[in-house]
Design a protein around this motif. Structure first.
Motif, mmCIF file in Angstrom:
data_model
loop_
_atom_site.group_PDB
_atom_site.id
_atom_site.type_symbol
_atom_site.label_atom_id
_atom_site.label_comp_id
_atom_site.label_asym_id
_atom_site.label_seq_id
_atom_site.Cartn_x
_atom_site.Cartn_y
_atom_site.Cartn_z
ATOM 1 N N VAL A 4 27.036 28.565 38.982
ATOM 2 C CA VAL A 4 27.168 29.919 38.448
ATOM 3 C C VAL A 4 28.540 30.111 37.820
ATOM 4 O O VAL A 4 29.548 29.660 38.349
ATOM 5 N N LEU A 5 28.536 30.755 36.670
ATOM 6 C CA LEU A 5 29.755 31.154 35.990
ATOM 7 C C LEU A 5 29.922 32.661 36.172
ATOM 8 O O LEU A 5 29.034 33.441 35.812
ATOM 9 N N ILE A 6 31.050 33.070 36.754
ATOM 10 C CA ILE A 6 31.363 34.484 36.919
ATOM 11 C C ILE A 6 32.353 34.866 35.830
ATOM 12 O O ILE A 6 33.452 34.305 35.755
ATOM 13 N N LEU A 7 31.952 35.809 34.994
ATOM 14 C CA LEU A 7 32.817 36.311 33.921
ATOM 15 C C LEU A 7 33.378 37.667 34.312
ATOM 16 O O LEU A 7 32.622 38.596 34.618
ATOM 17 N N ASN A 8 34.692 37.771 34.296
ATOM 18 C CA ASN A 8 35.370 39.032 34.552
ATOM 19 C C ASN A 8 35.763 39.618 33.208
ATOM 20 O O ASN A 8 36.680 39.139 32.556
ATOM 21 N N GLY A 9 35.055 40.663 32.784
ATOM 22 C CA GLY A 9 35.288 41.270 31.489
ATOM 23 C C GLY A 9 36.179 42.492 31.530
ATOM 24 O O GLY A 9 36.233 43.253 30.570
ATOM 25 N N HIS A 10 36.899 42.688 32.642
ATOM 26 C CA HIS A 10 37.756 43.861 32.771
ATOM 27 C C HIS A 10 38.924 43.811 31.795
ATOM 28 O O HIS A 10 39.459 42.750 31.493
ATOM 29 N N GLN A 11 39.309 44.989 31.322
ATOM 30 C CA GLN A 11 40.503 45.138 30.495
ATOM 31 C C GLN A 11 41.394 46.193 31.131
ATOM 32 O O GLN A 11 40.951 47.307 31.422
ATOM 33 N N PHE A 12 42.638 45.841 31.368
ATOM 34 C CA PHE A 12 43.589 46.665 32.105
ATOM 35 C C PHE A 12 44.081 47.860 31.289
ATOM 36 O O PHE A 12 44.471 47.710 30.128
ATOM 37 N N TYR A 13 44.064 49.044 31.936
ATOM 38 C CA TYR A 13 44.722 50.238 31.431
ATOM 39 C C TYR A 13 45.429 50.896 32.608
ATOM 40 O O TYR A 13 44.768 51.269 33.580
ATOM 41 N N LYS A 14 46.738 50.994 32.550
ATOM 42 C CA LYS A 14 47.539 51.543 33.646
ATOM 43 C C LYS A 14 47.045 52.933 34.037
ATOM 44 O O LYS A 14 46.773 53.767 33.192
ATOM 45 N N ASN A 15 46.938 53.144 35.337
ATOM 46 C CA ASN A 15 46.538 54.415 35.957
ATOM 47 C C ASN A 15 45.093 54.814 35.711
ATOM 48 O O ASN A 15 44.630 55.798 36.274
ATOM 49 N N VAL A 16 44.386 54.108 34.862
ATOM 50 C CA VAL A 16 42.998 54.464 34.565
ATOM 51 C C VAL A 16 42.046 53.355 34.997
ATOM 52 O O VAL A 16 41.031 53.606 35.654
ATOM 53 N N ALA A 17 42.364 52.135 34.622
ATOM 54 C CA ALA A 17 41.479 50.992 34.898
ATOM 55 C C ALA A 17 42.347 49.773 35.185
ATOM 56 O O ALA A 17 42.603 48.959 34.312
ATOM 57 N N GLU A 18 42.793 49.670 36.418
ATOM 58 C CA GLU A 18 43.715 48.599 36.781
ATOM 59 C C GLU A 18 43.007 47.356 37.298
ATOM 60 O O GLU A 18 43.646 46.350 37.559
ATOM 61 N N GLY A 19 41.691 47.425 37.482
ATOM 62 C CA GLY A 19 40.921 46.244 37.834
ATOM 63 C C GLY A 19 40.586 46.080 39.294
ATOM 64 O O GLY A 19 39.919 45.111 39.667
ATOM 65 N N ASN A 20 41.003 47.006 40.139
ATOM 66 C CA ASN A 20 40.752 46.858 41.575
ATOM 67 C C ASN A 20 39.262 46.882 41.911
ATOM 68 O O ASN A 20 38.790 46.072 42.715
ATOM 69 N N LEU A 21 38.520 47.788 41.303
ATOM 70 C CA LEU A 21 37.087 47.873 41.580
ATOM 71 C C LEU A 21 36.369 46.623 41.061
ATOM 72 O O LEU A 21 35.559 46.017 41.773
ATOM 73 N N THR A 22 36.678 46.232 39.836
ATOM 74 C CA THR A 22 36.087 45.007 39.283
ATOM 75 C C THR A 22 36.380 43.820 40.182
ATOM 76 O O THR A 22 35.487 43.020 40.490
ATOM 77 N N ASN A 23 37.626 43.698 40.631
ATOM 78 C CA ASN A 23 37.994 42.578 41.502
ATOM 79 C C ASN A 23 37.244 42.602 42.823
ATOM 80 O O ASN A 23 36.912 41.546 43.371
ATOM 81 N N SER A 24 36.944 43.788 43.340
ATOM 82 C CA SER A 24 36.156 43.878 44.578
ATOM 83 C C SER A 24 34.776 43.259 44.391
ATOM 84 O O SER A 24 34.288 42.532 45.266
ATOM 85 N N PHE A 25 34.154 43.521 43.249
ATOM 86 C CA PHE A 25 32.824 42.950 42.987
ATOM 87 C C PHE A 25 32.907 41.456 42.681
ATOM 88 O O PHE A 25 32.052 40.683 43.121
ATOM 89 N N ILE A 26 33.936 41.037 41.963
ATOM 90 C CA ILE A 26 34.128 39.603 41.690
ATOM 91 C C ILE A 26 34.325 38.853 43.009
ATOM 92 O O ILE A 26 33.725 37.793 43.234
ATOM 93 N N ASN A 27 35.168 39.397 43.890
ATOM 94 C CA ASN A 27 35.422 38.742 45.181
ATOM 95 C C ASN A 27 34.161 38.669 46.027
ATOM 96 O O ASN A 27 33.885 37.646 46.659
ATOM 97 N N LYS A 28 33.376 39.747 46.041
ATOM 98 C CA LYS A 28 32.120 39.754 46.802
ATOM 99 C C LYS A 28 31.151 38.724 46.237
ATOM 100 O O LYS A 28 30.495 37.997 46.979
ATOM 101 N N ALA A 29 31.071 38.635 44.915
ATOM 102 C CA ALA A 29 30.180 37.652 44.288
ATOM 103 C C ALA A 29 30.630 36.236 44.613
ATOM 104 O O ALA A 29 29.808 35.381 44.967
ATOM 105 N N ASN A 30 31.913 35.974 44.509
ATOM 106 C CA ASN A 30 32.430 34.643 44.814
ATOM 107 C C ASN A 30 32.138 34.266 46.264
ATOM 108 O O ASN A 30 31.696 33.148 46.550
#
Length: 193
Positions: A4-30
């Protein structure tokens, strides 16, 4: 061994979209894939990538998990750029399928990545009630219909869709991350085991 290839398509925006939620799902998938005997490769698009290496990952993988936040009703631009660069460089993943000699061969039927499957996993600010509701922004479209461009891109390359996961209302303030990760793992189990 399944790959399986896991693609993280998150793009960082300070104070709005820092990637914590995306990383939670990536970590759970891994964690899920490792626990279940999958061989895992990952690409965090924003951190950079080599196009040839990404092409090889797609050829190698049996499955693709594409995790991304929805920005302005679609992919973050770096994720779209990744698809454009990876799918268009060097070896192509598809011809358009048509044939001068056989009119029954239709446009979009020439995917070269057949036998592979993909899953979209999305984080959304909009409520779940925005979908399948003719009075809402999406005019009655389902979640998958709202992501038709991504689905058709993968279909054009020959991949088959698995059930999509989405978490909604992420800025509302009452997100139960543990419950969402449990729901996510159930869909991973359904799709991949």
């Amino acid at each position: 061994m399944k790959k399986v290839l896991i693609l993280n398509g998150h793009q960082f925006y300070k104070n709005v979209a820092e990637g914590n939620l995306t990383n939670s799902f990536i970590n759970k998938a891994n964690e899920f894939f490792t626990k279940n005997g999958f061989e895992v490769k990952q690409t965090h698009i924003e951190k950079g990538y080599e196009k040839e290496e990404e092409i090889e990952k797609f050829e190698w993988a049996d499955y693709i998990l594409f995790q991304y936040p929805v920005y302005w009703m679609g992919l973050p631009w770096i994720a779209k750029k990744y698809i454009d660069e990876t799918f268009t460089q060097g070896r192509h993943f598809a011809s358009d399928g048509r044939s001068r000699d056989d009119a029954s061969k239709l446009y979009g039927s020439g995917g070269l990545l057949t036998g592979k499957k993909y899953m979209l996993s999305l984080t959304y600010n909009c409520p779940e009630s925005a979908f399948n509701n003719k009075n809402s922004l999406f005019d009655g479209m389902s979640l998958d219909q709202a992501h038709i461009a991504v689905h058709k891109t993968f279909q054009f390359c020959g991949l088959d869709a698995l059930e999509t996961y989405a978490v909604h209302d992420i800025f509302k303030g009452d997100l139960n991350l543990d419950a969402e990760l449990e729901k996510f793992e159930k869909i991973l189990t359904k799709n991949f085991l």
